[in-house]
Every structure is written in C-alpha cells, then in structure tokens.
Motif scaffolding. Structure first.
Motif, PDB file in Angstrom:
ATOM      1  N   TRP A 130       0.827  -1.203   0.000  1.00 61.49           N
ATOM      2  CA  TRP A 130       0.000   0.000   0.000  1.00 61.49           C
ATOM      3  C   TRP A 130       0.864   1.256   0.000  1.00 61.49           C
ATOM      4  O   TRP A 130       0.621   2.185  -0.775  1.00 61.49           O
ATOM      5  N   ILE A 131       1.894   1.287   0.836  1.00 61.73           N
ATOM      6  CA  ILE A 131       2.789   2.445   0.911  1.00 61.73           C
ATOM      7  C   ILE A 131       3.492   2.682  -0.420  1.00 61.73           C
ATOM      8  O   ILE A 131       3.606   3.813  -0.893  1.00 61.73           O
ATOM      9  N   LYS A 132       3.969   1.602  -1.045  1.00 60.94           N
ATOM     10  CA  LYS A 132       4.695   1.712  -2.304  1.00 60.94           C
ATOM     11  C   LYS A 132       3.772   1.932  -3.501  1.00 60.94           C
ATOM     12  O   LYS A 132       4.224   2.330  -4.570  1.00 60.94           O
ATOM     13  N   GLY A 133       2.485   1.657  -3.355  1.00 55.39           N
ATOM     14  CA  GLY A 133       1.544   1.823  -4.458  1.00 55.39           C
ATOM     15  C   GLY A 133       1.614   0.709  -5.485  1.00 55.39           C
ATOM     16  O   GLY A 133       1.236   0.899  -6.645  1.00 55.39           O
ATOM     17  N   PHE A 134       2.080  -0.459  -5.077  1.00 60.28           N
ATOM     18  CA  PHE A 134       2.180  -1.606  -5.973  1.00 60.28           C
ATOM     19  C   PHE A 134       0.799  -2.188  -6.258  1.00 60.28           C
ATOM     20  O   PHE A 134      -0.142  -2.009  -5.492  1.00 60.28           O
ATOM     21  N   SER A 135       0.705  -2.928  -7.345  1.00 62.27           N
ATOM     22  CA  SER A 135      -0.493  -3.704  -7.667  1.00 62.27           C
ATOM     23  C   SER A 135      -0.268  -5.147  -7.230  1.00 62.27           C
ATOM     24  O   SER A 135       0.876  -5.585  -7.095  1.00 62.27           O
ATOM     25  N   THR A 136      -1.354  -5.881  -7.031  1.00 60.14           N
ATOM     26  CA  THR A 136      -1.242  -7.305  -6.695  1.00 60.14           C
ATOM     27  C   THR A 136      -1.997  -8.132  -7.728  1.00 60.14           C
ATOM     28  O   THR A 136      -2.912  -7.634  -8.387  1.00 60.14           O
ATOM     29  N   ALA A 137      -1.603  -9.387  -7.843  1.00 59.34           N
ATOM     30  CA  ALA A 137      -2.264 -10.307  -8.764  1.00 59.34           C
ATOM     31  C   ALA A 137      -2.154 -11.724  -8.225  1.00 59.34           C
ATOM     32  O   ALA A 137      -1.194 -12.068  -7.532  1.00 59.34           O
ATOM     33  N   VAL A 138      -3.159 -12.509  -8.541  1.00 59.96           N
ATOM     34  CA  VAL A 138      -3.156 -13.941  -8.231  1.00 59.96           C
ATOM     35  C   VAL A 138      -3.385 -14.653  -9.559  1.00 59.96           C
ATOM     36  O   VAL A 138      -4.438 -14.490 -10.184  1.00 59.96           O
ATOM     37  N   ALA A 139      -2.399 -15.381  -9.997  1.00 59.27           N
ATOM     38  CA  ALA A 139      -2.472 -16.051 -11.299  1.00 59.27           C
ATOM     39  C   ALA A 139      -3.447 -17.225 -11.259  1.00 59.27           C
ATOM     40  O   ALA A 139      -3.773 -17.754 -10.199  1.00 59.27           O
ATOM     41  N   GLU A 140      -3.872 -17.625 -12.437  1.00 60.51           N
ATOM     42  CA  GLU A 140      -4.743 -18.783 -12.561  1.00 60.51           C
ATOM     43  C   GLU A 140      -4.037 -20.022 -12.003  1.00 60.51           C
ATOM     44  O   GLU A 140      -2.821 -20.161 -12.121  1.00 60.51           O
ATOM     45  N   ASN A 141      -4.783 -20.906 -11.382  1.00 65.38           N
ATOM     46  CA  ASN A 141      -4.279 -22.155 -10.804  1.00 65.38           C
ATOM     47  C   ASN A 141      -3.331 -21.930  -9.635  1.00 65.38           C
ATOM     48  O   ASN A 141      -2.450 -22.752  -9.377  1.00 65.38           O
ATOM     49  N   THR A 142      -3.440 -20.792  -8.963  1.00 63.91           N
ATOM     50  CA  THR A 142      -2.693 -20.545  -7.730  1.00 63.91           C
ATOM     51  C   THR A 142      -3.705 -20.245  -6.632  1.00 63.91           C
ATOM     52  O   THR A 142      -4.909 -20.175  -6.878  1.00 63.91           O
ATOM     53  N   ILE A 143      -3.214 -20.058  -5.426  1.00 69.56           N
ATOM     54  CA  ILE A 143      -4.106 -19.852  -4.286  1.00 69.56           C
ATOM     55  C   ILE A 143      -3.696 -18.594  -3.520  1.00 69.56           C
ATOM     56  O   ILE A 143      -2.522 -18.241  -3.474  1.00 69.56           O
ATOM     57  N   CYS A 144      -4.676 -17.934  -2.977  1.00 66.08           N
ATOM     58  CA  CYS A 144      -4.419 -16.815  -2.062  1.00 66.08           C
ATOM     59  C   CYS A 144      -5.502 -16.892  -1.002  1.00 66.08           C
ATOM     60  O   CYS A 144      -6.615 -16.405  -1.181  1.00 66.08           O
TER      61      CYS A 144
END
Length: 109
Positions: free
Chosen positions: A82-96
């Motif tokens: 959040w501080i750095k302003g990064f984006s997040t992603a969860v690829a197909e066939n992975t878990i979060c």
C-alpha cells in the motif's frame, strides 16, 4: 499410557516439523517495472524480506501464491504494498487464502 507418550515423543524427534518460509523473489519485467513473487506460507521474517526487495523499486506487480500463514506478516506485506503503491495479482491455478487475502486487498490499483 507411558508407551503411547514415549512413542509420540520419538515420532516428533525423528520427523521434524519445520515451517518453510515463503519464497520472495524479484524479477525485472521492463526497464522500470518489476515483478515480486511471494510463494508459500507466511512465516516470521517474510515481511522483512519483502520490504528489502520492495525498497529497490518504485513500480511493481506483486504476484501471490500462498495458503496464508501468520496474519501479522501478511498485514505487514500488505502495508508495504500500500505504501509503495504496488499492484497485486493472483495467477490462474494458484491460491491466495487466509492472511494472503489481507495482502491482496491492500492495493488501491
């Protein structure tokens, strides 16, 4: 009862249970954009490893593949994102799951 306790103790000694830390890596995607991958269960110290890599870049997409782990570690990774302003992603066939969800919702993007 004593034999059961003795056998349980022997089992614990010969079968070490050690939680493995998440694998945190950074790769350059383009000249100024990086991919930071976080794979595995969040353990103590993973947030510090993540922060040390995050310091090195201003633009990154964080790919997550984790069953969760320690909530405090997930919150600290999320705070850094959040501080750095990064984006997040969860690829197909992975878990979060679990505390990984705290990380994935930390982004404004």
């Amino acid at each position: 009862m004593g034999v059961y306790l003795f056998l349980s103790a022997i089992f614990l000694l010969i079968c070490p249970f050690q939680a493995r830390a998440a694998d945190v890596q950074i790769d350059q995607l383009k000249d100024d954009i990086y991919i930071i991958s976080v794979v595995g269960e969040f353990q103590e110290g993973d947030d510090l490893r993540f922060k040390n890599l995050a310091i090195a870049t201003d633009k990154a997409v964080v790919f997550l593949d984790s069953p969760g782990g320690l909530a405090g570690v997930g919150m600290e990774i999320g705070r850094t994102i959040w501080i750095k302003g990064f984006s997040t992603a969860v690829a197909e066939n992975t878990i979060c799951a679990s505390s990984c969800g705290l990380v994935s919702i930390s982004t404004e993007h």
